[in-house]
Design an enzyme around this catalytic site. Sequence first.
Site, PDB file in Angstrom:
ATOM      1  N   LYS A 182       0.767  -1.537  -0.323  1.00  0.00           N
ATOM      2  CA  LYS A 182      -0.354  -0.127  -0.501  1.00  0.00           C
ATOM      3  C   LYS A 182       1.091   1.704  -0.476  1.00  0.00           C
ATOM      4  CE  LYS A 182      -1.991   1.820   3.459  1.00  0.00           C
ATOM      5  NZ  LYS A 182      -1.596   2.837   4.257  1.00  0.00           N
ATOM      6  N   ASN A 183       1.759   1.110   0.615  1.00  0.00           N
ATOM      7  CA  ASN A 183       2.615   2.388   0.876  1.00  0.00           C
ATOM      8  C   ASN A 183       3.419   2.702   0.066  1.00  0.00           C
ATOM      9  OD1 ASN A 183       1.359   2.794   3.624  1.00  0.00           O
ATOM     10  ND2 ASN A 183       2.866   2.410   4.550  1.00  0.00           N
ATOM     11  N   ARG A 212      -3.828  10.363   3.682  1.00  0.00           N
ATOM     12  CA  ARG A 212      -2.795  11.405   3.926  1.00  0.00           C
ATOM     13  C   ARG A 212      -1.679  11.802   2.753  1.00  0.00           C
ATOM     14  NH1 ARG A 212       0.283  14.259   7.558  1.00  0.00           N
ATOM     15  NH2 ARG A 212       2.182  14.608   7.061  1.00  0.00           N
ATOM     16  N   CYS A 265      -5.547   8.418   9.846  1.00  0.00           N
ATOM     17  CA  CYS A 265      -5.716   8.073  10.985  1.00  0.00           C
ATOM     18  C   CYS A 265      -4.715   8.631  11.934  1.00  0.00           C
ATOM     19  CB  CYS A 265      -4.615   6.549  11.021  1.00  0.00           C
ATOM     20  SG  CYS A 265      -5.094   5.148  10.004  1.00  0.00           S
ATOM     21  N   ARG A 317       1.755  15.048  12.866  1.00  0.00           N
ATOM     22  CA  ARG A 317       2.532  14.886  11.136  1.00  0.00           C
ATOM     23  C   ARG A 317       1.946  15.567  10.298  1.00  0.00           C
ATOM     24  NH1 ARG A 317       0.672   8.506   9.100  1.00  0.00           N
ATOM     25  NH2 ARG A 317      -1.724   9.738   8.805  1.00  0.00           N
ATOM     26  N   ASP A 338       5.218   1.288  12.082  1.00  0.00           N
ATOM     27  CA  ASP A 338       3.553   0.663  11.792  1.00  0.00           C
ATOM     28  C   ASP A 338       3.938  -1.655  12.122  1.00  0.00           C
ATOM     29  OD1 ASP A 338       3.343   2.749  10.157  1.00  0.00           O
ATOM     30  OD2 ASP A 338       3.279   1.885   8.225  1.00  0.00           O
ATOM     31  N   ILE A 395       8.272   8.005  17.078  1.00  0.00           N
ATOM     32  CA  ILE A 395       7.912   8.048  15.730  1.00  0.00           C
ATOM     33  C   ILE A 395       6.528   9.910  15.860  1.00  0.00           C
ATOM     34  CG2 ILE A 395       7.577   7.960  13.042  1.00  0.00           C
ATOM     35  CD1 ILE A 395      10.351   7.555  14.295  1.00  0.00           C
ATOM     36  N   ARG A 400      -7.863  -0.115   4.506  1.00  0.00           N
ATOM     37  CA  ARG A 400      -7.215   1.166   4.682  1.00  0.00           C
ATOM     38  C   ARG A 400      -6.017   0.152   3.808  1.00  0.00           C
ATOM     39  NH1 ARG A 400      -5.358   4.917   7.445  1.00  0.00           N
ATOM     40  NH2 ARG A 400      -4.607   6.094   6.193  1.00  0.00           N
TER      41      ARG A 400
END
Length: 417
Positions: free
Chosen positions: A22-23, A92, A116, A121, A304, A326, A396
């Site tokens: 996904k990323n 985002r 999220c 962020r 993650d 993070i 998602r």
Amino acid sequence: MDKLVINGGKKLSGEVTVSGSKNAALPIFVSTILAPGLNTIGNVPFLRDINTTIKVLESLGAAVEGNGHVVKIDTANVNSVEATYDLVKTMRASVLVLGPLLARHGRARVSLPGGCAIGARPIDQHLMGLKALGADIHLTHGYVEAKARKLHGARINFDMPTVGGTEHLMMTAALATGETIIENAAREPEIVDLANILNKMGARIEGAGTDTIRIEGVKEMSPVCYEVMPDRIEAGTFMIAAAITGGDVKLRNMKPEHLDALVFKLLDAGVEITNKDSVLRVRCPRRPTAVNIKTRPYPGFPTDMQAQFMALMCVADGASVITENIFENRFMHVSELMRFGADITVEGNSATIKGVKKLSGAPVMATDLRASASLILAGLAADATTEVSRIYHLDRGYESIEKKLAALGADIQRVKE
């Protein structure tokens, strides 16, 4: 609204194929704006965020057609320069269209992003970099408005590594005049994947995967065919699913080197991991041992995977400390894990977990994407029945996770609430 019902206590076994990342896919989809024409993207996962990105591209004028895990994106007629709040608010990564639209059309208007609720962020580093490239930036009524007669190369030094910022400026600089140097760049594999497709389109990018990336701008780029890399976070989640259930699972279509930090910690915890013929086997014949982790930018332990690893530590032998470096609000899953009978104490950005021998099934509620996964993992290991609600977060970022787990022997099903 759907929920997952899990009857825990089943040891997982068998094989699972990891989906595309996904990323990686999201910025790759956005990059097609820079290469007008028909781009063909393979190994695409079926996810809510992918559908949202498609809607954003279609709103800009792209024609998108999907066939299985292959998506064709024709960006020849991307003439709109505005991405509205209704589309951007849920994800985002939508803000990444700002720079490519600016590079292609000289202007762009994009809503400030959502996603999220795991921390602030901000996109200040994105905007700083765009200004350095020659953009005139204004924030008005919740939108970022950018203009530039001609973007030019620049030296950009991030205050801290930012994955989205690195991706955003790498794409934008690809069509700028002259050389751009991004220092303190993020080093994630997804950035390397994006650089690979950009170079295939005709960009001139060196150093992706290191903290210094050099981009020599080109006048134009051409459409390509490209395969998205495997999803390292999905792979890591299934590795922990095998471990937390005392199972024996083989994973296909993954790159273990992308998960070195997780692999090392799982080995420390007593999990058996072998890699043969591009198939990773994960076994955990005994109770795992407690180990400490600290999340760091890549190649450190991924934020993650923090929630999923915490679920494993809930049933480990001994006490562990998990430190989140993070995001400032990424312990929202703690209160839900405690509903299973987990023993967790949070102080600042650290959580101390005292492992218990067994978790008990409970009704729980997902708060964000990776928290959803941690609750499923806990449910797989728990006695009796667990119900996980608000799983729209899960959709998602995980493709048919309940079907993949069921194929491994889990008693899990999706039902209407």
